[in-house]
Write an enzyme that holds these catalytic residues in place. Structure first.
Site, mmCIF file in Angstrom:
data_model
loop_
_atom_site.group_PDB
_atom_site.id
_atom_site.type_symbol
_atom_site.label_atom_id
_atom_site.label_comp_id
_atom_site.label_asym_id
_atom_site.label_seq_id
_atom_site.Cartn_x
_atom_site.Cartn_y
_atom_site.Cartn_z
ATOM 1 N N LYS A 63 0.837 -1.206 0.000
ATOM 2 C CA LYS A 63 0.000 0.000 0.000
ATOM 3 C C LYS A 63 0.872 1.256 0.000
ATOM 4 O O LYS A 63 0.591 2.218 -0.711
ATOM 5 C CB LYS A 63 -0.904 0.007 1.235
ATOM 6 N N HIS A 105 0.344 -7.069 17.769
ATOM 7 C CA HIS A 105 -0.680 -8.118 17.746
ATOM 8 C C HIS A 105 -1.532 -8.046 19.010
ATOM 9 O O HIS A 105 -1.050 -7.629 20.059
ATOM 10 C CB HIS A 105 -0.105 -9.535 17.697
HETATM 11 C C1 LIG Z 1 8.633 -4.105 22.419
HETATM 12 C C2 LIG Z 1 7.264 -3.828 23.055
HETATM 13 C C3 LIG Z 1 6.889 -2.391 22.822
HETATM 14 C C4 LIG Z 1 6.239 -4.756 22.393
HETATM 15 O O1 LIG Z 1 4.916 -4.397 22.778
HETATM 16 P P1 LIG Z 1 3.826 -5.483 23.198
HETATM 17 O O2 LIG Z 1 2.584 -4.751 23.539
HETATM 18 O O3 LIG Z 1 4.414 -6.431 24.166
HETATM 19 O O4 LIG Z 1 3.593 -6.339 21.888
HETATM 20 P P2 LIG Z 1 2.956 -5.931 20.485
HETATM 21 O O5 LIG Z 1 2.148 -7.083 20.032
HETATM 22 O O6 LIG Z 1 2.288 -4.605 20.488
HETATM 23 O O7 LIG Z 1 4.244 -5.780 19.572
HETATM 24 C C5 LIG Z 1 5.038 -6.861 19.262
HETATM 25 C C6 LIG Z 1 5.896 -6.447 18.109
HETATM 26 O O8 LIG Z 1 6.644 -5.292 18.469
HETATM 27 C C7 LIG Z 1 7.798 -5.246 17.653
HETATM 28 N N1 LIG Z 1 8.920 -4.904 18.505
HETATM 29 C C8 LIG Z 1 9.562 -5.668 19.391
HETATM 30 N N2 LIG Z 1 10.557 -4.986 19.972
HETATM 31 C C9 LIG Z 1 10.548 -3.749 19.431
HETATM 32 C C10 LIG Z 1 11.358 -2.592 19.594
HETATM 33 N N3 LIG Z 1 12.358 -2.555 20.456
HETATM 34 N N4 LIG Z 1 11.079 -1.512 18.847
HETATM 35 C C11 LIG Z 1 10.079 -1.522 17.961
HETATM 36 N N5 LIG Z 1 9.273 -2.601 17.750
HETATM 37 C C12 LIG Z 1 9.503 -3.686 18.488
HETATM 38 C C13 LIG Z 1 7.978 -6.609 17.011
HETATM 39 O O9 LIG Z 1 7.659 -6.469 15.638
HETATM 40 C C14 LIG Z 1 6.918 -7.468 17.718
HETATM 41 O O10 LIG Z 1 6.317 -8.423 16.916
HETATM 42 P P3 LIG Z 1 7.166 -9.657 16.300
HETATM 43 O O11 LIG Z 1 8.032 -10.153 17.392
HETATM 44 O O12 LIG Z 1 6.131 -10.626 15.860
HETATM 45 O O13 LIG Z 1 7.941 -9.046 15.162
HETATM 46 C C15 LIG Z 1 7.295 -4.089 24.557
HETATM 47 O O14 LIG Z 1 7.352 -5.466 24.762
HETATM 48 C C16 LIG Z 1 8.457 -3.385 25.250
HETATM 49 O O15 LIG Z 1 8.608 -2.180 25.309
HETATM 50 N N6 LIG Z 1 9.321 -4.102 25.788
HETATM 51 C C17 LIG Z 1 10.463 -3.475 26.430
HETATM 52 C C18 LIG Z 1 11.606 -4.319 26.310
HETATM 53 C C19 LIG Z 1 11.398 -5.539 27.102
HETATM 54 O O16 LIG Z 1 10.409 -5.713 27.767
HETATM 55 N N7 LIG Z 1 12.356 -6.395 27.037
HETATM 56 C C20 LIG Z 1 12.217 -7.643 27.724
HETATM 57 C C21 LIG Z 1 13.534 -8.102 28.236
HETATM 58 S S1 LIG Z 1 14.282 -6.935 29.283
#
Ligand SMILES: CC(C)(COP(=O)(O)OP(=O)(O)OC[C@H]1O[C@@H](n2cnc3c(N)ncnc32)[C@H](O)[C@@H]1OP(=O)(O)O)[C@@H](O)C(=O)NCCC(=O)NCCS
Length: 118
Positions: A63, A105
């Protein structure tokens, strides 16, 4: 300069049904490297979520390009992981473009947004 934006929302259940019906679907959508990442997930719902997120991201890129999928194929698009776990997208043949992608997701859906910068 922003060249295009795209967004796509997918029902996980739809992807699950397609995967079960058509064993070549994953091969058509994901590159070899992406299939390697998929294989590392043992949990089935995580696998469906992963495929749906990549599918949504590739449709969103179609898109953002303004052409849809067709002129660019699923196999021309590859999503890898940044050192922080985020997605990074490359489109074969369009290496001069900077592609920004975000994937999320829920229990029922995957959504992806793409911005193309030139
Ligand atoms: C990364 C984060 C924003 C994901 O948000 P969430 O609500 O848990 O999950 P969502 O379904 O919205 O998003 C998942 C997607 O975010 C994306 N993602 C993961 N890490 C990311 C990052 N650092 N920056 C941008 N996007 C990110 C990925 O595409 C992931 O999907 P995929 O693994 O299938 O590719 C959240 O987990 C976070 O901030 N984590 C902080 C880091 C952390 O917790 N680390 C753990 C070990 S200390």
């Amino acid at each position: 300069m922003i060249k295009g934006i795209g967004i796509d929302l997918i029902e996980l259940d739809r992807i699950n049904q397609i995967i079960k019906r058509n064993d070549r679907f994953v091969q058509r959508i994901l590159t070899e490297k992406e299939r390697g990442q998929l294989a590392a997930y043992k949990n089935e719902s995580r696998q469906i979520e992963f495929v749906a997120g990549r599918f949504a991201a590739k449709e969103a890129l179609g898109k953002a390009m303004g052409t849809g999928i067709g002129k660019v194929s699923f196999q021309d698009i590859e999503i890898s992981r940044s050192e922080h776990g985020g997605p990074e997208m490359k489109l074969h043949g369009y290496e001069h473009l900077k592609i920004w992608v975000s994937i999320s997701h829920s229990e029922q859906h995957a959504i992806a947004q793409v911005v193309i910068e030139e």
